[in-house]
Scaffold this motif. Structure first.
Motif, short mmCIF file in Angstrom:
data_model
loop_
_atom_site.label_atom_id
_atom_site.label_comp_id
_atom_site.label_asym_id
_atom_site.label_seq_id
_atom_site.Cartn_x
_atom_site.Cartn_y
_atom_site.Cartn_z
N SER A 138 29.32 3.00 10.46
CA SER A 138 28.79 3.23 9.12
C SER A 138 29.81 2.85 8.06
CB SER A 138 28.37 4.68 8.94
OG SER A 138 27.32 5.00 9.82
N GLU A 139 31.06 3.21 8.29
CA GLU A 139 32.11 2.86 7.34
C GLU A 139 32.27 1.34 7.25
OE1 GLU A 139 36.86 3.64 6.49
OE2 GLU A 139 35.92 4.54 8.24
N MET A 140 32.22 0.66 8.40
CA MET A 140 32.33 -0.80 8.39
C MET A 140 31.19 -1.42 7.58
SD MET A 140 33.36 -1.57 12.36
CE MET A 140 32.99 -3.29 12.24
N ALA A 141 29.98 -0.88 7.74
CA ALA A 141 28.83 -1.40 7.00
C ALA A 141 29.01 -1.20 5.50
CB ALA A 141 27.55 -0.72 7.48
N LEU A 142 29.49 -0.02 5.10
CA LEU A 142 29.70 0.24 3.67
C LEU A 142 30.77 -0.67 3.08
CD1 LEU A 142 29.42 4.12 3.61
CD2 LEU A 142 27.79 2.46 2.69
N VAL A 143 31.84 -0.89 3.83
CA VAL A 143 32.90 -1.78 3.37
C VAL A 143 32.35 -3.20 3.20
CG1 VAL A 143 35.08 -2.87 4.04
CG2 VAL A 143 34.81 -0.41 4.29
N ALA A 144 31.56 -3.65 4.16
CA ALA A 144 30.98 -5.00 4.09
C ALA A 144 30.05 -5.13 2.89
CB ALA A 144 30.23 -5.32 5.37
N ILE A 145 29.25 -4.10 2.64
CA ILE A 145 28.34 -4.13 1.49
C ILE A 145 29.14 -4.22 0.19
CG2 ILE A 145 26.72 -2.71 0.16
CD1 ILE A 145 25.69 -1.71 2.95
N GLU A 177 32.23 -5.36 -0.22
CA GLU A 177 32.94 -6.63 -0.31
C GLU A 177 32.00 -7.76 -0.72
OE1 GLU A 177 35.12 -7.44 3.26
OE2 GLU A 177 36.57 -5.87 2.87
N LYS A 178 30.76 -7.71 -0.27
CA LYS A 178 29.80 -8.76 -0.62
C LYS A 178 29.21 -8.52 -2.01
CE LYS A 178 27.29 -10.61 2.72
NZ LYS A 178 26.24 -10.69 3.73
N GLY A 179 29.53 -7.38 -2.61
CA GLY A 179 29.01 -7.08 -3.92
C GLY A 179 27.53 -6.74 -3.91
N GLU A 180 27.01 -6.35 -2.77
CA GLU A 180 25.60 -6.01 -2.68
C GLU A 180 25.38 -4.55 -3.06
OE1 GLU A 180 23.91 -7.06 1.07
OE2 GLU A 180 24.67 -9.10 0.96
N ASP A 181 24.22 -4.29 -3.56
CA ASP A 181 23.84 -2.95 -3.94
C ASP A 181 23.25 -2.22 -2.73
OD1 ASP A 181 22.88 -0.66 -5.14
OD2 ASP A 181 21.87 -1.70 -6.77
N LEU A 182 23.74 -1.04 -2.46
CA LEU A 182 23.26 -0.27 -1.32
C LEU A 182 21.75 -0.01 -1.44
CD1 LEU A 182 23.86 1.19 1.29
CD2 LEU A 182 24.54 3.19 -0.03
N ARG A 183 21.26 0.12 -2.67
CA ARG A 183 19.82 0.33 -2.85
C ARG A 183 19.01 -0.84 -2.29
NH1 ARG A 183 20.22 1.78 -9.00
NH2 ARG A 183 22.10 0.62 -8.59
N GLU A 184 19.53 -2.05 -2.41
CA GLU A 184 18.83 -3.22 -1.88
C GLU A 184 18.81 -3.18 -0.34
OE1 GLU A 184 16.79 -6.87 -1.62
OE2 GLU A 184 16.94 -5.32 -3.15
N VAL A 185 19.90 -2.76 0.26
CA VAL A 185 19.96 -2.64 1.72
C VAL A 185 18.93 -1.61 2.19
CG1 VAL A 185 21.40 -1.98 3.69
CG2 VAL A 185 22.37 -3.34 1.83
N VAL A 186 18.86 -0.48 1.49
CA VAL A 186 17.89 0.55 1.85
C VAL A 186 16.48 0.03 1.64
CG1 VAL A 186 16.98 2.83 1.21
CG2 VAL A 186 19.45 2.46 1.40
#
Length: 79
Positions: free
Chosen positions: A54-61, A63-72
C-alpha cells in the motif's frame, strides 16, 4: 474495472457498434489490472506485507502526480 462495468451496461441497454468497441477497449484495460494483481501477489510471496504494498502504491501515485480520487474512481463500482 469501473469503465468495464459501465461499458457492459451501456452495451446491454444500447447495442450499437460504438458501444461494442467501447466494451472491447474496456476489456483491454482489464489486462493492466490483471498484470498489477499478479505483480502484487508475487511481491507478497517474496515477503512484502499488505502495508508495504500500500505504501509503494501511494508513493507511486504521488510521484506520478496523480490524484488518489482518480485511482479510487477507476476501481470503484457502485450499484
Amino acid at each position: 474495472m469501473r469503465n468495464h462495468l459501465l461499458a457492459k451496461q451501456r452495451l446491454a441497454a444500447i447495442p450499437t457498434k460504438a458501444n461494442v468497441m467501447d466494451l472491447k477497449s474496456a476489456e483491454i484495460g482489464l489486462i493492466d489490472c490483471q498484470d498489477y494483481d499478479m505483480m502484487r501477489k508475487s511481491l507478497i510471496r517474496w515477503g512484502l506485507t499488505e502495508n508495504e504494498l500500500s505504501e509503494m502504491a501511494l508513493v507511486a501515485i504521488e510521484e506520478k502526480g496523480e490524484d488518489l480520487r482518480e485511482v479510487v474512481r477507476i476501481h470503484e463500482i457502485r450499484y
